[in-house]
Design a protein around this motif. Structure first.
Motif, PDB file in Angstrom:
ATOM      1  N   UNK A   1      51.956  36.328  20.878  1.00 18.36           N
ATOM      2  CA  UNK A   1      51.576  35.118  21.588  1.00 18.36           C
ATOM      3  C   UNK A   1      51.333  35.357  23.065  1.00 18.36           C
ATOM      4  N   UNK A   2      50.880  34.320  23.740  1.00 12.69           N
ATOM      5  CA  UNK A   2      50.614  34.425  25.173  1.00 12.69           C
ATOM      6  C   UNK A   2      51.881  34.750  25.949  1.00 12.69           C
ATOM      7  N   UNK A   3      53.035  34.362  25.385  1.00 13.29           N
ATOM      8  CA  UNK A   3      54.302  34.643  26.062  1.00 13.29           C
ATOM      9  C   UNK A   3      54.586  36.138  26.133  1.00 13.29           C
ATOM     10  N   UNK A   4      53.929  36.917  25.303  1.00 12.14           N
ATOM     11  CA  UNK A   4      54.103  38.369  25.319  1.00 12.14           C
ATOM     12  C   UNK A   4      53.137  39.068  26.264  1.00 12.14           C
ATOM     13  N   UNK A   5      52.228  38.299  26.880  1.00  8.70           N
ATOM     14  CA  UNK A   5      51.220  38.889  27.757  1.00  8.70           C
ATOM     15  C   UNK A   5      51.714  38.910  29.203  1.00  8.70           C
ATOM     16  N   UNK A   6      51.400  39.968  29.914  1.00 14.03           N
ATOM     17  CA  UNK A   6      51.711  40.039  31.340  1.00 14.03           C
ATOM     18  C   UNK A   6      50.411  40.252  32.116  1.00 14.03           C
ATOM     19  N   UNK A   7      50.359  39.741  33.330  1.00 17.34           N
ATOM     20  CA  UNK A   7      49.174  39.861  34.181  1.00 17.34           C
ATOM     21  C   UNK A   7      49.169  41.228  34.837  1.00 17.34           C
ATOM     22  N   UNK A   8      48.089  41.975  34.630  1.00 17.92           N
ATOM     23  CA  UNK A   8      48.004  43.326  35.191  1.00 17.92           C
ATOM     24  C   UNK A   8      46.910  43.471  36.250  1.00 17.92           C
ATOM     25  N   UNK A   9      46.017  42.482  36.337  1.00 20.25           N
ATOM     26  CA  UNK A   9      44.961  42.602  37.353  1.00 20.25           C
ATOM     27  C   UNK A   9      44.258  41.263  37.541  1.00 20.25           C
ATOM     28  N   UNK A  10      43.755  41.042  38.742  1.00 22.47           N
ATOM     29  CA  UNK A  10      42.892  39.897  39.041  1.00 22.47           C
ATOM     30  C   UNK A  10      41.681  40.405  39.810  1.00 22.47           C
ATOM     31  N   UNK A  11      40.508  40.078  39.331  1.00 17.44           N
ATOM     32  CA  UNK A  11      39.261  40.435  40.027  1.00 17.44           C
ATOM     33  C   UNK A  11      38.613  39.158  40.517  1.00 17.44           C
ATOM     34  N   UNK A  12      38.386  39.071  41.819  1.00 18.39           N
ATOM     35  CA  UNK A  12      37.856  37.851  42.428  1.00 18.39           C
ATOM     36  C   UNK A  12      36.398  38.028  42.821  1.00 18.39           C
ATOM     37  N   UNK A  13      35.593  37.045  42.480  1.00 13.66           N
ATOM     38  CA  UNK A  13      34.201  36.952  42.938  1.00 13.66           C
ATOM     39  C   UNK A  13      34.068  35.643  43.698  1.00 13.66           C
ATOM     40  N   UNK A  14      34.436  35.687  44.971  1.00 12.09           N
ATOM     41  CA  UNK A  14      34.466  34.451  45.747  1.00 12.09           C
ATOM     42  C   UNK A  14      35.600  33.569  45.274  1.00 12.09           C
ATOM     43  N   UNK A  15      35.270  32.351  44.843  1.00  8.36           N
ATOM     44  CA  UNK A  15      36.268  31.414  44.348  1.00  8.36           C
ATOM     45  C   UNK A  15      36.526  31.567  42.857  1.00  8.36           C
ATOM     46  N   UNK A  16      35.767  32.425  42.201  1.00  4.01           N
ATOM     47  CA  UNK A  16      35.943  32.650  40.769  1.00  4.01           C
ATOM     48  C   UNK A  16      36.838  33.854  40.539  1.00  4.01           C
ATOM     49  N   UNK A  17      37.730  33.746  39.553  1.00  8.72           N
ATOM     50  CA  UNK A  17      38.664  34.830  39.260  1.00  8.72           C
ATOM     51  C   UNK A  17      38.589  35.238  37.795  1.00  8.72           C
ATOM     52  N   UNK A  18      38.824  36.533  37.559  1.00 10.37           N
ATOM     53  CA  UNK A  18      38.968  37.081  36.212  1.00 10.37           C
ATOM     54  C   UNK A  18      40.372  37.675  36.126  1.00 10.37           C
TER      55      UNK A  18
END
Length: 260
Positions: A53-70
């Motif tokens: 589930x999503x509870x098992x996921x951890x955030x490993x990176x954020x890529x920003x394109x201006x105000x938009x994020x991945x």
């Protein structure tokens, strides 16, 4: 006073991950399409092959394109990696919307940066802002030219209906023309750096033509004497020696020449 906040990624070691992966903790706020974000979270919940589930996921990176994020996530159970976005691709891009709103209230990059900084929201860099600005302005120009052409056609149809045509059948359109300067001139000091004029259809009250004359270009002004200015869109199209009083008439005459 300008306030600029630093939005740093805090890296947290995660012993449960393999391959020396690191969890990050992002700071500040983001502008998101909330409905789209919820759908994106659902898409990576209960994923195969172990139905984690999503509870098992951890955030490993954020890529920003201006105000938009991945946002990139990794599952602690099966090591699968998933990426979700903050915006719906089918809607107007958030960067475009931000620049349009900034332009519509008469502001620019610095004002947008101040507002976003006060709310602790990561914002566009200057290059991204300028690219969006140039693209939007081109769109504005195309839309304005199309609107003026349509207005001219409407005026011509009304003139024909009222029998106001010359010997060759050309419609005779009644118009109102006026202009203004960006600097007040009360019988003296006719040295405004910019002036405009517009032609408005008498019947439809729609703008048929408008033009702007400038004696100043900031990029050219910052160039040292003897140096060649860098490649740029130069808005200087009027000689200072010709005086600002002739700007309006020149704009109106230029429309007459174009029609010929």
């Amino acid at each position: 006073m300008h306030i600029y906040r630093q939005f740093m990624k805090k890296v947290v070691p995660t012993s449960s991950l393999q391959n020396n992966s690191m969890e990050i903790e992002i700071c500040g706020r983001r502008v998101v399409n909330i409905s789209h974000l919820f759908q994106e979270i659902k898409s990576i919940d209960n994923h195969k092959p172990l139905d984690c589930g999503f509870k098992n996921m951890i955030l490993i990176d954020e890529r920003k394109l201006g105000l938009k994020s991945f946002f990139s996530f990794k599952c602690c159970m099966c090591n699968i990696k998933k990426t979700i976005s903050s915006e719906n691709e089918d809607l107007m891009a958030i960067n475009t919307s931000a620049v349009i709103g900034t332009l519509n209230i008469g502001c620019g990059f610095s004002q947008l940066q101040e507002i976003m900084s006060a709310m602790e929201i990561t914002t566009l860099n200057h290059k991204t802002y300028q690219n969006e600005h140039d693209r939007i302005c081109k769109g504005y120009k195309i839309a304005a030219l199309k609107a003026m052409d349509n207005a001219a056609e409407d005026e011509a149809e009304l003139a024909i209906k009222n029998g106001e045509v010359d010997a060759d059948g050309m419609p005779l359109i009644t118009v109102v023309a006026d202009g203004s300067w960006c600097k007040r001139s009360c019988r003296t000091m006719y040295n405004s750096p910019s002036g405009m004029a517009a032609i408005v259809g008498y019947r439809t009250k729609k703008v048929l033509f408008m033009g702007v004359k400038n004696t100043f270009c900031s990029t050219c002004a910052r160039t040292k004497n003897g140096d060649k200015p860098k490649n740029h869109t130069c808005f200087k199209n009027w000689k200072t020696s010709d005086g600002s009083s002739g700007m309006e008439a020149s704009i109106i005459i230029s429309r007459r020449i174009q029609r010929k």
